[in-house]
Design a protein around this motif. Structure first.
Motif, PDB file in Angstrom:
ATOM      1  N   ALA A 124       0.877  -1.133   0.042  1.00  0.00           N
ATOM      2  CA  ALA A 124      -0.252   0.083  -0.128  1.00  0.00           C
ATOM      3  C   ALA A 124       0.923   1.167  -0.017  1.00  0.00           C
ATOM      4  CB  ALA A 124      -1.074  -0.140   1.177  1.00  0.00           C
ATOM      5  N   ALA A 125       0.223   2.414  -0.406  1.00  0.00           N
ATOM      6  CA  ALA A 125       0.834   3.665  -0.238  1.00  0.00           C
ATOM      7  C   ALA A 125      -0.308   4.638  -0.072  1.00  0.00           C
ATOM      8  CB  ALA A 125       1.697   3.978  -1.787  1.00  0.00           C
ATOM      9  N   ALA A 126       0.452   5.801   0.351  1.00  0.00           N
ATOM     10  CA  ALA A 126      -0.618   6.804   0.641  1.00  0.00           C
ATOM     11  C   ALA A 126      -0.499   8.019  -0.526  1.00  0.00           C
ATOM     12  CB  ALA A 126      -0.583   7.601   1.927  1.00  0.00           C
ATOM     13  N   GLY A 127      -1.312   8.044  -1.499  1.00  0.00           N
ATOM     14  CA  GLY A 127      -1.344   9.020  -2.432  1.00  0.00           C
ATOM     15  C   GLY A 127      -0.969  10.208  -2.389  1.00  0.00           C
ATOM     16  N   GLY A 128      -1.171  10.961  -1.302  1.00  0.00           N
ATOM     17  CA  GLY A 128      -0.716  12.213  -1.097  1.00  0.00           C
ATOM     18  C   GLY A 128       0.897  12.300  -1.207  1.00  0.00           C
ATOM     19  N   CYS A 129       1.544  11.331  -0.768  1.00  0.00           N
ATOM     20  CA  CYS A 129       3.110  11.619  -0.867  1.00  0.00           C
ATOM     21  C   CYS A 129       3.401  10.439  -1.330  1.00  0.00           C
ATOM     22  CB  CYS A 129       3.549  12.215   0.439  1.00  0.00           C
ATOM     23  SG  CYS A 129       5.133  12.226   0.694  1.00  0.00           S
ATOM     24  N   VAL A 130       4.110   9.929  -2.471  1.00  0.00           N
ATOM     25  CA  VAL A 130       4.708   8.881  -2.692  1.00  0.00           C
ATOM     26  C   VAL A 130       5.881   9.333  -3.818  1.00  0.00           C
ATOM     27  CG1 VAL A 130       4.464   6.741  -4.470  1.00  0.00           C
ATOM     28  CG2 VAL A 130       2.355   7.594  -3.018  1.00  0.00           C
ATOM     29  N   LEU A 131       6.997   9.117  -3.139  1.00  0.00           N
ATOM     30  CA  LEU A 131       7.985   8.933  -3.843  1.00  0.00           C
ATOM     31  C   LEU A 131       8.661   7.598  -4.502  1.00  0.00           C
ATOM     32  CD1 LEU A 131      10.870  10.714  -4.363  1.00  0.00           C
ATOM     33  CD2 LEU A 131      12.057   9.589  -2.587  1.00  0.00           C
TER      34      LEU A 131
END
Length: 391
Positions: free
Chosen positions: A207-214
């Motif tokens: 999972a990732a959090a779309g507001g901050c993805v490097l």
């Protein structure tokens, strides 16, 4: 023992399992790993999809332009058909604030099979790749970054060998409904996707959090991001799965200095935020919906009900099972409330909040079957299996 006693005992057993065996999801100490500075700072392009974001852009875009990053970095804001002057405002903010170079572009309306956000991301990534960056930072238009945010993300990615480093931005909690609903939103997300498992090589959780993805540019290209996930409504989780499925190493944790500036003052606003994607999370499957509703009821609604019924009926076993389950529930919610700087007396109210989420999930399914599912900012997206695949 009556059937309800057994249900209460099962609910307590479920909470003991969640407490000990679900990746310690309730702990909030998974934060961006501290790392020393690299010998050479890699180049980064920041891609910001934006649709009708003029209200929040003055609080977010200047923070990106002001990034204290030693390497080469620039920002691409992709105006996704805004009607409120988002693109012009972005240019004005860049002229006024200075900082990192800003390019404002518009891709036009998305073709069939693409969500508007991912079509904008695709356009921004295409522009960025012409600069041959080593990393891409995908961030939303309502996210404000501390001046050292980009530096810390890149340093953590390099030191840990991560292909994706994502931080779950701290959402706003100012109104009564935000205080009641927002910390629970992050708590439920962590319960579904325990952060400790995400970073574990070989673990299936992604999972990732779309507001901050490097994301490392090479890893994004190998995973065909964003083309491979072009119809995903929950695009951050889809991105993480695509990268991890291709052998990538990913990390997700809570943010300390990355904040969402978008307000959700009314219950209606929060309801729309959750319900627009809740049924998509369940893959538009009625059986998964039924299982989710029953699971939420068993885990979150049974404990206070069992305590009440046990006390009224003089059933000590039912009351004890319900009370202990409610106590464990509130105890696991406490760390998230502290992270959001909220009073701990909100913890026993989690069953009520969970009931709201249950209703939001059911409403998401109802809206989907009425043809209004996954609607956001004037667009309604079809379920993935209704989309004609493109080459």
């Amino acid at each position: 023992m009556s059937a309800f006693v057994w249900i209460a005992v099962v609910s307590l057993a479920a909470w003991v399992w969640l407490l000990l065996c679900q990746g310690f999801f309730w702990r909030t100490d998974v934060r961006l790993p501290r790392a020393g500075e690299p010998e050479r700072w890699p180049s980064v392009c920041v891609v910001v999809p934006a649709r009708d974001e003029a209200a929040v852009l003055p609080d977010s875009l200047p923070s990106l332009l002001a990034q204290d990053y030693p390497g080469r970095a620039e920002v691409f804001l992709v105006d996704d058909g805004s009607t409120d002057g988002t693109g012009d405002l972005a240019r004005e903010l860049a002229r006024r604030c200075g900082g990192l170079p800003l390019t404002v572009a518009s891709p036009g309306e998305p073709p069939a099979g693409w969500t508007g956000k991912l079509w904008a991301v695709r356009h921004g990534v295409a522009l960025a790749r012409a600069r041959e960056p080593e990393y891409l930072l995908l961030t939303d238009a309502d996210i404000a970054h501390a001046p050292d945010s980009l530096r810390a993300l890149v340093a953590a990615a390099g030191a840990g060998g991560f292909d994706v480093v994502s931080q779950m931005a701290r959402l706003r909690v100012e109104s009564v409904w935000e205080r009641l609903v927002v910390p629970a939103f992050v708590y439920f997300f962590a319960q579904l996707y325990p952060f400790r498992r995400i970073a574990r090589p070989g673990a299936r959780t992604a999972a990732a959090a779309g507001g901050c993805v490097l994301v490392r540019a090479g890893a994004a290209e190998r995973a065909r991001i964003p083309d491979a996930i072009r119809h995903a409504v929950i695009d951050d989780v889809a991105l993480a799965r695509a990268v991890k499925g291709g052998g990538g190493h990913i990390w997700l944790g809570l943010a300390d200095r990355v904040d969402s500036v978008r307000p959700y003052p009314r219950l209606h606003d929060l309801w729309r935020m959750v319900s627009r994607s809740a049924y998509a999370q369940l893959r538009h499957n009625p059986l998964l919906l039924l299982g989710t509703v029953l699971g939420l009821a068993l885990v979150y609604l049974v404990p206070p009900l069992a305590l009440l019924v046990g006390l009224v009926a003089g059933d000590a076993v039912t009351a004890a099972a319900g009370g202990l389950a409610w106590l464990v529930m509130a105890g696991t919610y406490g760390p998230m409330l502290r992270y959001y700087r909220q009073p701990l007396w909100l913890a026993p109210l989690l069953p009520f909040t969970a009931f709201l989420y249950l209703l939001m999930t059911v409403d998401s399914a109802v809206q989907h079957h009425r043809g209004r599912g996954a609607a956001w900012k004037g667009r309604t997206y079809a379920r993935p299996d209704a989309v004609t695949e493109e080459g």
